[in-house]
Design a protein around this motif. Structure first.
Motif, PDB file in Angstrom:
ATOM      1  N   ARG A   5      25.435  33.943  20.068  1.00 27.13           N
ATOM      2  CA  ARG A   5      26.586  33.281  20.353  1.00 27.13           C
ATOM      3  C   ARG A   5      26.895  32.656  18.795  1.00 27.13           C
ATOM      4  O   ARG A   5      28.232  32.449  18.499  1.00 27.13           O
ATOM      5  N   LEU A 289      31.496  25.299  22.372  1.00 30.60           N
ATOM      6  CA  LEU A 289      32.242  26.621  22.694  1.00 30.60           C
ATOM      7  C   LEU A 289      32.539  27.080  23.883  1.00 30.60           C
ATOM      8  O   LEU A 289      33.724  27.206  24.334  1.00 30.60           O
ATOM      9  N   ASP A 290      31.840  26.377  24.889  1.00 31.63           N
ATOM     10  CA  ASP A 290      32.162  26.323  26.238  1.00 31.63           C
ATOM     11  C   ASP A 290      33.485  25.597  26.599  1.00 31.63           C
ATOM     12  O   ASP A 290      34.315  25.862  27.174  1.00 31.63           O
ATOM     13  N   GLY A 293      36.562  27.210  25.445  1.00 28.55           N
ATOM     14  CA  GLY A 293      36.688  28.578  25.813  1.00 28.55           C
ATOM     15  C   GLY A 293      36.403  29.911  24.893  1.00 28.55           C
ATOM     16  O   GLY A 293      37.262  30.775  25.124  1.00 28.55           O
ATOM     17  N   PHE A 294      35.276  29.561  23.950  1.00 24.03           N
ATOM     18  CA  PHE A 294      35.005  30.848  23.358  1.00 24.03           C
ATOM     19  C   PHE A 294      33.403  31.337  23.669  1.00 24.03           C
ATOM     20  O   PHE A 294      32.685  30.325  24.041  1.00 24.03           O
ATOM     21  N   SER A 295      33.304  32.565  23.807  1.00 20.63           N
ATOM     22  CA  SER A 295      32.250  33.030  24.011  1.00 20.63           C
ATOM     23  C   SER A 295      31.303  33.161  22.950  1.00 20.63           C
ATOM     24  O   SER A 295      29.944  33.099  23.073  1.00 20.63           O
ATOM     25  N   ASN A 296      31.572  33.138  21.527  1.00 25.78           N
ATOM     26  CA  ASN A 296      30.867  33.061  20.459  1.00 25.78           C
ATOM     27  C   ASN A 296      31.384  32.416  19.369  1.00 25.78           C
ATOM     28  O   ASN A 296      32.914  32.321  19.256  1.00 25.78           O
ATOM     29  N   GLU A 299      34.547  33.929  17.392  1.00 21.87           N
ATOM     30  CA  GLU A 299      35.776  34.116  18.117  1.00 21.87           C
ATOM     31  C   GLU A 299      36.765  33.005  17.593  1.00 21.87           C
ATOM     32  O   GLU A 299      37.995  32.847  17.477  1.00 21.87           O
TER      33      GLU A 299
END
Length: 306
Positions: A5, A289-290, A293-296, A299
């Motif tokens: 991530r 990130l959570d 709203g980002f997975s890694n 992004e």
């Protein structure tokens, strides 16, 4: 996995996370001050010059209500000592950690000579061309404030090495866009910005400048919005990656620079107040990130919505 991530791939640099120190913030990373450099994505060295430099007259650094003003003047032991002693010690201590060697010359020829010497060591992952130090009389920022001079340096360095070249640029310009475009065209693999903003502080009692040199480079939280602006303008202008630096002290500061266009982030002044700030931010990144709203982390780059 968390490691996946946070990983960032840049030209010639595989970073386990996007966090690194800014040049000068940890000197050469060999003193045991608890900076947790081994946890970061890369080590950036103190800027190296051809000859040893004692730096400007003291005082070098003063505090102001707006941040820190420094006028160190590229104090360093010189390229021969760095090649003979410091780089081997860095390699021994940090093993496979990517190393960006920062260089500054008084002439284009000196930038080339420094590049050739560092390339030959095979102990440097990339070179950061300091085109932006405001605290020297020759070289440094003098090369980074026009498109022509900045491009001349990068073009000459490009011919001297196969290592990635990252150009560190100055905010002390009217328009950064033509300068970074010229640097990209000349062969830079990435842009680093910003360096410090030229400032001045006066002692009202003596009516003299508080820094011995008069002016100095302003850093700290006050310059962060300036850094965001420059990163955004640069990322909209060039197709090579940008490394953002300027007033970073929190994980949100990191994400803000990345949203503006940065692929990685350097931290400097905040380390003086909290030696663990890089480690703290790396630890907080997954939750941030959570939250947004980002997975890694990759992004995040250039997600600013105009």
């Amino acid at each position: 996995m968390m490691s996946e991530r946070l990983a960032v791939k840049l030209p010639g640099l595989d970073l386990k996370n996007p966090i690194m120190n800014s040049s000068g913030a940890v000197f050469f990373g060999l003193e045991d001050k608890g900076y947790a450099i081994e946890e970061t994505g890369a080590l950036v060295t103190k800027t190296v010059t051809m000859s040893a430099r004692a730096g400007n007259p003291q005082p070098w650094i003063i505090n102001t209500p707006s941040g820190i003003l420094n006028s160190v003047g590229l104090a360093n032991p010189g390229i021969e000592a760095v090649v003979a002693d410091i780089l081997p010690a860095i390699h021994e201590k940090y093993k496979t950690l990517p190393v960006l060697a920062s260089v500054a010359g008084e002439t284009v020829g000196e930038y080339v000579a420094l590049t050739e010497r560092l390339t030959a060591t095979k102990q440097v992952t990339a070179i950061e061309a300091n085109l932006s130090c405001p605290n020297v009389d020759r070289g440094g920022m003098a090369f980074g404030v026009t498109a022509e001079s900045a491009a001349e340096v990068i073009h000459a360095m490009r011919a001297a090495t196969t290592l990635p070249i990252y150009a560190k640029m100055s905010p002390n310009v009217t328009d950064i866009k033509p300068i970074v475009k010229a640097v990209e065209t000349a062969g830079a693999d990435g842009i680093v910005l910003i360096n410090t903003v030229v400032g001045m502080s006066l002692d009202l009692n003596t009516r003299q400048a508080r820094l011995a040199r008069g002016t100095g480079g302003m850093s700290g939280t006050s310059v962060h919005p300036i850094a965001v602006r420059f990163v955004y303008e640069t990322a909209q202008t060039v197709s090579i990656p940008v490394i953002g630096v300027g007033g970073v002290s929190t994980v949100d500061d990191v994400l803000e620079l990345m949203m503006a266009g940065a692929s990685a982030v350097q931290i400097g002044t905040a380390l003086a107040g909290n030696h663990q700030v890089m480690a703290d931010i790396i630890r907080e990144l997954p939750s941030a990130l959570d939250k947004y709203g980002f997975s890694n982390v990759e992004e995040v780059t250039k997600t600013f919505k105009k």
